[in-house]
Scaffold this active site. Structure first.
Site, PDB file in Angstrom:
ATOM      1  N   ASN A   9       0.773  -1.122   0.092  1.00  0.00           N
ATOM      2  CA  ASN A   9      -0.033   0.064   0.094  1.00  0.00           C
ATOM      3  C   ASN A   9       0.814   1.154  -0.141  1.00  0.00           C
ATOM      4  O   ASN A   9       1.489   1.424   1.038  1.00  0.00           O
ATOM      5  CB  ASN A   9      -0.953  -0.052   1.231  1.00  0.00           C
ATOM      6  N   TRP A  10       0.766   1.943  -1.090  1.00  0.00           N
ATOM      7  CA  TRP A  10       1.787   2.988  -1.276  1.00  0.00           C
ATOM      8  C   TRP A  10       1.490   4.399  -0.528  1.00  0.00           C
ATOM      9  O   TRP A  10       2.188   5.288  -0.523  1.00  0.00           O
ATOM     10  CB  TRP A  10       2.143   3.452  -2.584  1.00  0.00           C
ATOM     11  N   LYS A  11       0.135   4.394  -0.111  1.00  0.00           N
ATOM     12  CA  LYS A  11      -0.507   5.530   0.546  1.00  0.00           C
ATOM     13  C   LYS A  11      -0.263   6.731  -0.454  1.00  0.00           C
ATOM     14  O   LYS A  11      -0.353   6.618  -1.639  1.00  0.00           O
ATOM     15  CB  LYS A  11       0.089   5.881   1.859  1.00  0.00           C
ATOM     16  N   HIS A  95      -9.191   0.973   5.283  1.00  0.00           N
ATOM     17  CA  HIS A  95      -7.999   1.188   5.866  1.00  0.00           C
ATOM     18  C   HIS A  95      -8.092   2.079   7.195  1.00  0.00           C
ATOM     19  O   HIS A  95      -8.972   2.968   7.005  1.00  0.00           O
ATOM     20  CB  HIS A  95      -7.106   1.922   4.951  1.00  0.00           C
ATOM     21  N   GLU A  97      -6.709   4.492   8.465  1.00  0.00           N
ATOM     22  CA  GLU A  97      -6.363   5.707   8.095  1.00  0.00           C
ATOM     23  C   GLU A  97      -7.358   6.290   7.476  1.00  0.00           C
ATOM     24  O   GLU A  97      -7.842   7.484   7.826  1.00  0.00           O
ATOM     25  CB  GLU A  97      -5.202   6.177   7.312  1.00  0.00           C
ATOM     26  N   GLU A 167      -5.403  -5.397  10.507  1.00  0.00           N
ATOM     27  CA  GLU A 167      -4.150  -4.541  10.904  1.00  0.00           C
ATOM     28  C   GLU A 167      -4.384  -3.922  12.206  1.00  0.00           C
ATOM     29  O   GLU A 167      -5.257  -2.793  12.424  1.00  0.00           O
ATOM     30  CB  GLU A 167      -4.275  -3.510   9.727  1.00  0.00           C
ATOM     31  N   GLY A 173       2.896   1.721  10.951  1.00  0.00           N
ATOM     32  CA  GLY A 173       3.740   2.688  10.774  1.00  0.00           C
ATOM     33  C   GLY A 173       4.545   3.074  12.261  1.00  0.00           C
ATOM     34  O   GLY A 173       5.096   4.046  12.159  1.00  0.00           O
ATOM     35  N   SER A 213       3.621  -2.641  10.076  1.00  0.00           N
ATOM     36  CA  SER A 213       5.170  -2.917  10.315  1.00  0.00           C
ATOM     37  C   SER A 213       5.575  -4.366   9.933  1.00  0.00           C
ATOM     38  O   SER A 213       6.485  -4.938  10.606  1.00  0.00           O
ATOM     39  CB  SER A 213       5.496  -2.758  11.816  1.00  0.00           C
ATOM     40  N   GLY A 234       3.037  -1.191   4.229  1.00  0.00           N
ATOM     41  CA  GLY A 234       2.905   0.040   3.815  1.00  0.00           C
ATOM     42  C   GLY A 234       4.390   0.493   3.810  1.00  0.00           C
ATOM     43  O   GLY A 234       4.887   0.189   2.573  1.00  0.00           O
ATOM     44  N   GLY A 235       5.183   0.947   4.782  1.00  0.00           N
ATOM     45  CA  GLY A 235       6.445   1.522   4.601  1.00  0.00           C
ATOM     46  C   GLY A 235       7.293   0.811   3.919  1.00  0.00           C
ATOM     47  O   GLY A 235       8.175   1.185   3.006  1.00  0.00           O
TER      48      GLY A 235
HETATM   49  P1  PGA Z   1       3.000  -0.338   7.785  1.00  0.00           P
HETATM   50  O1  PGA Z   1       1.636   0.321   7.161  1.00  0.00           O
HETATM   51  O2  PGA Z   1       3.563  -1.255   7.054  1.00  0.00           O
HETATM   52  O3  PGA Z   1       4.016   1.011   7.622  1.00  0.00           O
HETATM   53  O4  PGA Z   1       3.112  -0.147   9.198  1.00  0.00           O
HETATM   54  C1  PGA Z   1       0.843  -0.941   7.049  1.00  0.00           C
HETATM   55  C2  PGA Z   1      -0.585  -0.355   6.332  1.00  0.00           C
HETATM   56  O5  PGA Z   1      -0.837   0.799   6.492  1.00  0.00           O
HETATM   57  O6  PGA Z   1      -1.244  -0.790   5.820  1.00  0.00           O
END
Ligand code: PGA
Length: 255
Positions: A9-11, A95, A97, A167, A173, A213, A234-235
């Protein structure tokens, strides 16, 4: 039996130019990888470029969100049909967020899940508890509500075909991933509920990703768990090399 799905997920990162370079490199890196489904979720603006570059590779494309509406006067929104048209086959929905920053609710996510399925997109439905909820002993209650309300009205076949991403919000993050024991407990709980509410076939077929993470050095411990069917990253999905390491880790442990 369930093919693990590893998604990046590149956000809100990457221009079209950066997306193109990433997908080209990933496409060639994964040429000899088998046993895992590989997905990237670019921002809307890079979706068509990424999809074009991913054509004839093992890389599938996901939207990061979409509208529940078909079309109309909804400024700033993107429909399921538009995602498909741009080359997506999956869409991330709910998600944390989106829930936290944009007020998405289980009811609004449920409408999106129905709209995605109607357009033949595979939803990746995100669920997970906050730290306060976990510390308050509310994990199971929160997951139950998110699953029951988020998947309300779906058939067993539809649930079997979608992906759930567990998640825990406190792990996203933060660099603090769930331990294998914590992931195992949550994933088993989710699968048990799917069995109760949608039947054994749906529960056996539905893939449950872990997210929060995920890194090259913790993927193998997570993917080895019987109810962890992939990862939403994510990251560590922003760099093609670390995402590829995660894919390789999952493929080597693929059941
Ligand atoms: P992260 O993000 O791997 O940076 O913790 C995961 C996500 O938001 O799907």
């Amino acid at each position: 039996m369930r093919v693990p799905a590893i998604a990046a997920n590149w956000k809100m990162f990457k221009t079209t130019h950066e997306a193109l370079a990433y997908v080209r490199e990933l496409g060639s890196l994964v040429k000899d990888v088998s046993g895992v489904e590989i997905i990237i979720a670019p921002p809307f603006t890079a979706l068509a470029t990424a999809a074009e570059a991913a054509r004839n590779t093992a890389v599938g494309i996901a939207g990061q969100n979409m509208s529940a509406e078909k079309e109309g006067a909804f400024t700033g929104e993107i429909s399921a049909a538009m995602l498909k048209d741009a080359g997506a086959t999956y869409v991330i929905l709910g998600h944390s967020e989106r829930r936290k920053l944009y007020g998405e609710t289980d009811a609004s996510i449920n409408r999106k899940v129905h709209a995605a399925l109607a357009a033949e997109l595979i939803p990746i439905v995100c669920v997970g508890e906050t730290l306060e909820e976990r510390e308050g002993g509310q994990m199971a209650t929160v997951l139950d509500r998110q699953i029951k309300d988020g998947l309300d009205g779906l058939t067993g076949d539809q649930v079997g075909g979608l992906i759930i991403a567990y998640e825990p919000v406190w792990a996203i993050g933060t660099g603090r991933n769930a331990t294998p024991e914590q992931a195992d407990e949550a994933h088993r709980h989710i699968r048990t509920r799917l069995r109760q509410w949608f039947g054994a076939a749906a529960a056996d077929a539905c893939r449950i990703q872990y997210g929060g993470s995920v890194k090259p050095d913790n993927i193998t411990g997570l993917i080895a768990l019987p109810d962890v069917d992939g990862a939403l990253v994510g990251g560590a999905g922003l760099q093609v090399t670390s995402f590829f390491e995660i894919i390789r880790g999952a493929a080597s442990a693929a059941r």
